[in-house]
Write a protein that holds these residues in place. Structure first.
Motif, PDB file in Angstrom:
ATOM      1  N   MET A  68       0.826  -1.204   0.000  1.00 31.48           N
ATOM      2  CA  MET A  68       0.000   0.000   0.000  1.00 31.48           C
ATOM      3  C   MET A  68       0.863   1.258   0.000  1.00 31.48           C
ATOM      4  O   MET A  68       0.528   2.251  -0.637  1.00 31.48           O
ATOM      5  N   LEU A  69       1.996   1.208   0.706  1.00 35.23           N
ATOM      6  CA  LEU A  69       2.875   2.385   0.736  1.00 35.23           C
ATOM      7  C   LEU A  69       3.457   2.639  -0.647  1.00 35.23           C
ATOM      8  O   LEU A  69       3.553   3.785  -1.102  1.00 35.23           O
ATOM      9  N   LEU A  70       3.866   1.561  -1.338  1.00 31.44           N
ATOM     10  CA  LEU A  70       4.411   1.734  -2.687  1.00 31.44           C
ATOM     11  C   LEU A  70       3.346   2.327  -3.617  1.00 31.44           C
ATOM     12  O   LEU A  70       3.624   3.247  -4.394  1.00 31.44           O
ATOM     13  N   ARG A  71       2.131   1.803  -3.493  1.00 33.39           N
ATOM     14  CA  ARG A  71       1.047   2.345  -4.319  1.00 33.39           C
ATOM     15  C   ARG A  71       0.709   3.774  -3.915  1.00 33.39           C
ATOM     16  O   ARG A  71       0.356   4.599  -4.763  1.00 33.39           O
ATOM     17  N   GLY A  72       0.818   4.035  -2.623  1.00 37.59           N
ATOM     18  CA  GLY A  72       0.575   5.395  -2.143  1.00 37.59           C
ATOM     19  C   GLY A  72       1.585   6.382  -2.715  1.00 37.59           C
ATOM     20  O   GLY A  72       1.237   7.506  -3.071  1.00 37.59           O
ATOM     21  N   LEU A  73       2.842   5.945  -2.820  1.00 41.00           N
ATOM     22  CA  LEU A  73       3.873   6.825  -3.390  1.00 41.00           C
ATOM     23  C   LEU A  73       3.574   7.114  -4.862  1.00 41.00           C
ATOM     24  O   LEU A  73       3.914   8.180  -5.374  1.00 41.00           O
ATOM     25  N   VAL A  74       2.952   6.160  -5.523  1.00 38.48           N
ATOM     26  CA  VAL A  74       2.583   6.375  -6.933  1.00 38.48           C
ATOM     27  C   VAL A  74       1.366   7.303  -7.017  1.00 38.48           C
ATOM     28  O   VAL A  74       1.315   8.205  -7.867  1.00 38.48           O
TER      29      VAL A  74
END
Lengths: 154, 94
Positions: A25-31
């Motif tokens: 979720m954090l990786l997707r949040g950064l995107v």
């Protein structure tokens, strides 16, 4: 751990799936964060963009704290995990409240932008992750196997 | 009796300055609403975690799957409290 009476001392070892889910979720949040900041800047101006970035950071820290709390306490005991989840919920709500109260009078803050970003980021990231997890559970053969993907097996 | 006296004093103050009384009532209502909005998710999270621990105790080999769905369930339930919080900050501070 096989008997319910040992719940107070039972502990979960091995990989922590919530950490993998949160990393996802954090990786997707950064995107997604730059897109949200751009949209907020378009609607509320520069203040809205800054507030949106703050809201995204707040949501991601909230997820990271929740996962860290569960994975740490699950290694100690399930009973502690239950307590930590409930009190962690209160503590995290308090942290979000304190963070918003601290910045509410800043010149760059736009409360409508901050509020909308908190809700949209939180629910958006969850639905995005839920899509992946439900597909993994429904079609285990199609579950992604790369290192960064979430695992739903024990 | 003392509480009644306080209410009478408050009512007198409100009659003297309706705008201030309205602001005070709005702030109190926002705080009350936020408190109510946090109760439901608290009950929900307790229920989710309790059932998840029960499931993990009955079937330890499914613990990974149970923990994943538990975490997502907690996060979804928490979204309700966050919505209540956002409404609170918009009513109170905006």
């Amino acid at each position: 751990m096989n008997e319910p009476s040992s719940l107070f001392t039972a502990q979960l070892s091995g990989d922590a799936p919530e950490v993998a889910v949160t990393r996802h979720m954090l990786l997707r949040g950064l995107v997604a964060a730059p897109v949200l900041v751009l949209i907020a800047s378009f609607i509320w101006g520069a203040d809205g963009g800054a507030s949106s970035a703050f809201g995204c950071a707040l949501v991601m820290v909230n997820f990271a704290l929740a996962a860290a709390l569960i994975s740490t306490t699950a290694r100690i005991s399930l009973a502690l995990m239950m307590g930590a989840v409930l009190f962690g919920y209160l503590i995290r709500l308090g942290i979000i409240f304190a963070a918003v109260v601290l910045v509410r009078d800043m010149s760059w803050i736009s409360l409508p932008a901050l509020g909308c970003t908190i809700i949209v980021t939180h629910l958006g990231l969850l639905f995005w992750e839920l899509r992946h997890v439900s597909a993994s559970l429904a079609y285990p053969g199609l579950k992604p196997t790369s290192g960064g993907e979430a695992s739903t097996s024990s | 009796m003392e509480a009644l006296a306080k209410i009478v004093v408050k009512a007198a103050e409100a009659a003297a300055d309706p705008a201030a009384a309205k602001n005070e009532a709005a702030a109190a209502s926002a705080g009350f609403a936020y408190g109510l909005a946090a109760i439901g998710p608290g009950i929900g999270i307790g229920y989710i975690v309790g059932k998840a621990v029960e499931a993990m105790a009955r079937q330890p080999e499914a613990a990974g799957m149970v923990r994943t769905t538990m975490f997502l369930g907690i996060a979804f339930t928490e979204a309700l409290a966050l919505i209540g919080f956002v409404v609170f900050i918009l009513l109170k501070f905006a």
